[in-house]
Scaffold this motif. Structure first.
Motif: not given
Ligand code: FMN
Length: 161
Positions: A20-41
Motif C-alpha cells: 500500500n505504501i509503494a502504490k501510494t508513493i509510486d515506489a519500487d519494491i524489494l522483498e527479502l526472501k530467505p533461501e529456506q523459509e520456516i516451513k510451518t505456520k
C-alpha cells in the motif's frame, strides 16, 4: 526522487503495508526472501522463528533484484520477532551497506514491538531517518484503518522531503 520499499513478511502483514505504501508513493519494491523459509505456520513457527531471532541468526537470502544504492528514499519494513527485526532483515543489514540515504522505518507486531525500530536504526548506522511507524497485526485487526494510517504516514514522509 527514486523511492524503494524493502521488506520481509512471513505471514502477509508487513507485505500488506509495504504494497500500500509503494502504490501510494509510486515506489519500487524489494522483498527479502530467505533461501529456506520456516516451513510451518502453526504454533511451531514461534519455536523455529524465535530460535532464529534469539540466536541472532542471519539466514541466507535469495538474490536481491533491486540495488538500494540506486534510490534516494528507502522505506524498510519488518515483522517483529522476539522484540526485534526479523532475521532476514539482520542478514540484509549485515550484507548491504546502506549509507547517506533518507530512510523511513516501519514494523508489524502482535502488541509487543520492543525496541525494534531503535535496533534497526543502530544496524543501519549513518543515515538520515525521516519517519517511523508501527502497526498491530494489520491483516487480522482494523485492516482498513491500518492501511489508511500507512498511506497517510507515507504521504506525509514524502511531503516533508
Ligand atoms: C517467530 C515469531 C516471533 C514473534 N515475536 C513477536 C514479538 O516479540 N512481539 C510481537 O508483538 N509480535 C511478535 N510476533 C508476531 C508478529 O510480529 C506479528 O504477527 C506480525 O504482524 C507478523 O508480520 P508478517 O505477517 O509480515 O510476518 C512474532 C511472530 C513470529 C512468527
Amino acid at each position: 526522487m527514486k523511492k524503494l520499499i524493502i521488506f520481509y513478511s512471513f505471514e502477509g502483514n508487513t507485505k500488506l503495508i509495504a504494497k500500500n505504501i509503494a502504490k501510494t508513493i509510486d515506489a519500487d519494491i524489494l522483498e527479502l526472501k530467505p533461501e529456506q523459509e520456516i516451513k510451518t505456520k502453526s504454533f511451531m513457527k514461534f519455536f523455529w522463528g524465535g530460535k532464529q531471532a534469539m540466536m541472532n541468526e542471519k539466514p541466507d537470502l535469495l538474490p536481491l533484484d533491486k540495488n538500494p544504492d540506486d534510490y534516494d528514499i528507502i522505506f524498510i519494513g519488518t515483522p517483529v520477532w522476539a522484540w526485534g527485526p526479523a532475521p532476514p532483515l539482520k542478514t540484509f543489514f549485515s550484507t548491504c551497506n546502506i549509507s547517506n540515504k533518507r530512510i523511513a522505518l516501519f514494523c508489524c507486531h502482535g502488541g509487543g514491538k520492543g525496541k525494534t525500530i531503535e535496533k534497526m536504526k543502530i544496524a543501519l548506522g549513518e543515515n538520515d531517518f525521516i519517519g517511523q511507524i508501527d502497526f498491530r497485526d494489520p491483516l487480522k485487526r482494523k485492516t482498513e484503518e491500518n492501511v489508511k494510517n500507512a498511506v497517510e504516514w507515507a504521504e506525509s514522509v514524502i511531503r516533508g522531503q
